[in-house]
Design a protein around this motif. Structure first.
Motif, PDB file in Angstrom:
ATOM      1  N   GLU A 443       5.021   1.935  10.078  1.00 29.06           N
ATOM      2  CA  GLU A 443       3.802   2.728  10.253  1.00 29.06           C
ATOM      3  C   GLU A 443       3.579   3.679   9.088  1.00 29.06           C
ATOM      4  OE1 GLU A 443       2.495   6.246  13.253  1.00 29.06           O
ATOM      5  OE2 GLU A 443       2.973   4.328  14.222  1.00 29.06           O
ATOM      6  N   ASN A 444       4.649   4.131   8.448  1.00 33.12           N
ATOM      7  CA  ASN A 444       4.528   5.141   7.389  1.00 33.12           C
ATOM      8  C   ASN A 444       4.940   4.608   6.018  1.00 33.12           C
ATOM      9  OD1 ASN A 444       4.008   7.881   8.943  1.00 33.12           O
ATOM     10  ND2 ASN A 444       5.550   6.759  10.117  1.00 33.12           N
ATOM     11  N   ARG A 445       4.916   3.308   5.839  1.00 32.33           N
ATOM     12  CA  ARG A 445       5.415   2.728   4.583  1.00 32.33           C
ATOM     13  C   ARG A 445       4.517   3.033   3.391  1.00 32.33           C
ATOM     14  NH1 ARG A 445       2.752  -1.239   7.387  1.00 32.33           N
ATOM     15  NH2 ARG A 445       1.320  -2.576   6.196  1.00 32.33           N
ATOM     16  N   ASP A 446       3.243   3.263   3.598  1.00 33.26           N
ATOM     17  CA  ASP A 446       2.298   3.449   2.491  1.00 33.26           C
ATOM     18  C   ASP A 446       1.734   4.862   2.447  1.00 33.26           C
ATOM     19  OD1 ASP A 446       2.542   0.800   1.607  1.00 33.26           O
ATOM     20  OD2 ASP A 446       1.064   0.110   3.078  1.00 33.26           O
ATOM     21  N   ARG A 447       2.584   5.842   2.725  1.00 37.26           N
ATOM     22  CA  ARG A 447       2.105   7.235   2.666  1.00 37.26           C
ATOM     23  C   ARG A 447       1.733   7.608   1.238  1.00 37.26           C
ATOM     24  NH1 ARG A 447       5.856  11.532   4.551  1.00 37.26           N
ATOM     25  NH2 ARG A 447       7.521  10.088   4.012  1.00 37.26           N
ATOM     26  N   GLU A 448       0.625   8.276   1.107  1.00 45.56           N
ATOM     27  CA  GLU A 448       0.154   8.667  -0.216  1.00 45.56           C
ATOM     28  C   GLU A 448       0.763  10.006  -0.624  1.00 45.56           C
ATOM     29  OE1 GLU A 448      -4.048   8.750   0.037  1.00 45.56           O
ATOM     30  OE2 GLU A 448      -4.271   6.565   0.170  1.00 45.56           O
ATOM     31  N   GLN A 449       0.658  10.289  -1.910  1.00 49.80           N
ATOM     32  CA  GLN A 449       1.161  11.566  -2.409  1.00 49.80           C
ATOM     33  C   GLN A 449       0.202  12.687  -2.015  1.00 49.80           C
ATOM     34  OE1 GLN A 449       1.869  11.628  -6.607  1.00 49.80           O
ATOM     35  NE2 GLN A 449       2.670  13.718  -6.636  1.00 49.80           N
ATOM     36  N   LYS A 477       5.040  13.539  -0.404  1.00 48.97           N
ATOM     37  CA  LYS A 477       4.177  12.633   0.354  1.00 48.97           C
ATOM     38  C   LYS A 477       3.465  13.388   1.480  1.00 48.97           C
ATOM     39  CE  LYS A 477       5.363   8.911  -1.925  1.00 48.97           C
ATOM     40  NZ  LYS A 477       5.999   7.778  -1.262  1.00 48.97           N
ATOM     41  N   THR A 478       2.412  12.792   1.975  1.00 46.77           N
ATOM     42  CA  THR A 478       1.706  13.338   3.125  1.00 46.77           C
ATOM     43  C   THR A 478       2.604  13.254   4.361  1.00 46.77           C
ATOM     44  OG1 THR A 478       0.723  11.153   3.488  1.00 46.77           O
ATOM     45  CG2 THR A 478      -0.569  12.749   2.229  1.00 46.77           C
ATOM     46  N   PRO A 480       4.318  12.292   7.803  1.00 52.27           N
ATOM     47  CA  PRO A 480       4.331  10.990   8.511  1.00 52.27           C
ATOM     48  C   PRO A 480       3.540  11.075   9.808  1.00 52.27           C
ATOM     49  CG  PRO A 480       6.428  12.101   8.787  1.00 52.27           C
ATOM     50  CD  PRO A 480       5.646  12.933   7.814  1.00 52.27           C
ATOM     51  N   SER A 481       3.074   9.938  10.270  1.00 51.78           N
ATOM     52  CA  SER A 481       2.358   9.849  11.541  1.00 51.78           C
ATOM     53  C   SER A 481       3.295   9.320  12.620  1.00 51.78           C
ATOM     54  CB  SER A 481       1.132   8.943  11.412  1.00 51.78           C
ATOM     55  OG  SER A 481       1.531   7.614  11.111  1.00 51.78           O
TER      56      SER A 481
END
Length: 564
Positions: A443-449, A477-478, A480-481
């Motif tokens: 779910e959090n693999r593509d967190r942006e900076q 990183k942002t 996590p959700s």
């Protein structure tokens, strides 16, 4: 919308109904219950209750409703006096875990009511199950949460109730959710059939004393955990064989779902190399693992005083290994770039290699001979022996030039948040926590900076152990959700709790190996306690059985002297 009312309703105009039976397997603290006098109305039954507008609305509450911490003294104020005649009432108090029940009876006008702190669904207080679900799905420890509750005198149920919730509702929900998400991933990848993956094993303890080993396959293109298999060491005859068994199960699972492995990136485990070679699967090696193996040998060499120059070149050697692997796709070209370092560290520039017609460094180089390896010197020979080893050069050709297993190592760090290595879990419990870690990672693999309000990227300064105190920057990183927690909560309270049978049946399809102690006969408690002797006491007992010459059997001369 039904408005809330602070005024209770008298019992007589309404038909009473029985309150739901509480599952008393969830412990009830007897020291908290109060003994009250018998009510003046002989027809009063404490099991009877009034159906009020408030209680009907409470039955419709869901798990996403807000909750609050309420003190007992504040609750008792609501039931001390009768709201009709203002007479002091008899109050009965009962608690089951986080659930509390107040039954109020007026001895004068026979007014009575029941108040519950949370809804009760199918004899189970919803709040108790909700706490168990929140602990499990967030990867927290029940015992740590229990310590927090005890520190602030917040009433909580015991571990047995938590395990009962996990076994009947939570673990079946996790298994079902992972199977659903994994099947969806497989369907999307079946269009391309061949997939490039990275694989690695993680053990629950270091060395060869591990009980569990989990092998993970990651889809490199999407940075997604495709499959994770848990192996118990007694299934394969020892910890050494767990990695091969885990990889075999992963590949079999992919093939059974119509997926073919185009190539796989792993470490240089000899057993895995042989297995993949026999299975005709193309294998590449992770550069970080390769560099780590060489660095260990070079570090050991640099500790000797006469090889101090090796330490000066360690950083450059590491960078050169990464450069030679990632800038070349052809095996022979990788080897040529890799071996070119030995000429460079001697400050020799013959340019006879067609791969390097010119040097990549600046024209001005140091003339200090102490900073360069001298031709024919012992340090150079040792470094050359390590770096030009036949197996090393053979492995250089198979170094992965594009994808690496760094993301897989990051996932292993995520597992530590759900299954710490210093905590022992049962097989299903360990498997469910691995699935939770995989769901969280995917779910959090593509967190942006993260960026500032003006759009500038945010960094943080870190001091990694590998840098030995040297500061470096890391993109922030942002946050996590945790949408998967919401989905699991909804699944538990809307489906699993309503009809757990099909979900439990799905969990039973998992083959659980026999426990590690099943091969031994379990002795009685009395026998074990009887054999228990402390180390100090054991040393004293053994010393008493040692026969010394001066205090034990007399020597031959002493015996003759006594006889004479």
């Amino acid at each position: 919308m039904v408005p809330y009312s602070s005024t209770p309703i008298k019992a007589h105009p309404f038909t009473p109904r029985k309150r739901p039976y509480l599952d008393l397997e969830e412990e009830e603290d007897t020291d908290i219950s109060e003994s009250i006098a018998e009510p003046h109305d002989s027809t009063y039954n404490p099991d009877d209750t009034v159906v009020t507008e408030e209680s009907e609305l409470a039955q419709q509450t869901t798990n996403n409703e807000s909750k609050y911490i309420v003190f007992e003294s504040c609750l008792r104020e609501l039931f001390e006096t009768c709201p009709v005649c203002k007479t002091k009432c008899d109050v009965q108090f009962r608690r089951v875990g986080t659930y509390v029940l107040f039954i109020q009876l007026c001895p004068k006008c026979s007014y009575h009511r029941k108040w519950e702190s949370q809804p009760v669904n199918r004899s189970t207080p919803v709040g108790n199950l909700l706490v168990s679900a929140a602990i499990y799905f967030s990867g927290a420890s029940f015992f740590q949460f229990e310590k927090i509750c005890k520190a602030m005198q917040l009433k909580m149920f015991h571990y047995d109730a938590f395990r009962r919730h996990a076994r009947n509702y939570l673990e079946p929900a996790i298994i079902h959710r992972w199977n659903f998400l994994q099947t969806d991933m497989f369907k999307k990848l079946q269009e391309q059939r061949k997939v490039a993956v990275a694989g690695d094993m993680r053990a629950d303890t270091p060395g060869h004393s591990a009980k569990f080993g989990s092998y993970t396959l990651m889809h490199l293109e999407s940075n997604t955990i495709l499959d994770i298999q848990l192996v118990q060491c007694n299934e394969v005859g020892g910890s050494y064989h767990m990695e091969k068994e885990g990889l075999q199960r992963c590949l079999d699972h992919l093939e059974s779902n119509g997926l073919e492995v185009e190539y796989i990136i792993t470490d240089r485990h000899p057993q895995i190399q042989k297995f993949l070679r026999e299975r005709n699967v193309v294998q590449f090696y992770d550069v970080w693992h390769f560099e780590k193996g060489l660095s260990k040998k070079l570090n050991k060499l640099s500790l000797k005083k006469e090889y101090y120059i090796v330490k000066m070149w360690l950083h450059s050697i590491k960078n050169h290994i990464y450069w030679s692997a990632t800038t070349s796709t052809c095996g022979p070209e990788k080897v040529a770039k890799y071996t070119s370092l030995l000429n460079h560290i001697q400050n020799v520039h013959t340019h006879e290699n067609p791969v390097f017609p010119t040097c990549a460094h600046a024209g001005k180089v140091s003339r200090d001979h102490k900073k360069w390896f001298q031709p024919g010197s012992m340090p150079l020979q040792k470094v050359e022996k390590i770096m030009n080893n036949k197996r090393v050069l053979k492995d250089v050709e198979r170094l992965s030039h594009h994808y690496q297993t760094s993301s897989l190592e990051a996932f292993h760090g995520v597992i530590l948040r759900f299954a710490p290595k210093n905590v022992v879990f049962p097989f299903i419990g360990m498997l469910c926590r691995l699935y939770l870690a995989a769901i969280h990672y995917n779910e959090n693999r593509d967190r942006e900076q993260a960026v500032t309000t003006s759009g500038q990227p945010i960094y943080k300064v870190v001091f990694p152990k590998s840098k030995k105190g040297e500061a470096t920057t890391k993109p922030l990183k942002t946050p996590p959700s945790y949408e998967y927690v919401t989905d699991l909560m909804k699944l538990v309270f809307e489906e699993v709790f309503t009809d757990p049978a099909p979900f439990v049946e799905e969990l039973k399809q998992i083959r659980v190996p026999a426990s590690m102690s099943s091969q031994f006969d379990r002795p009685s408690m009395e026998e074990v306690v009887g054999r228990h002797v402390s180390l100090f006491r054991q040393a004293v007992v053994e010393s008493q059985h040692i026969v010394h010459p001066d205090v034990g059997t007399p020597t031959e001369s002493e015996a003759q002297h006594r006889m004479g």
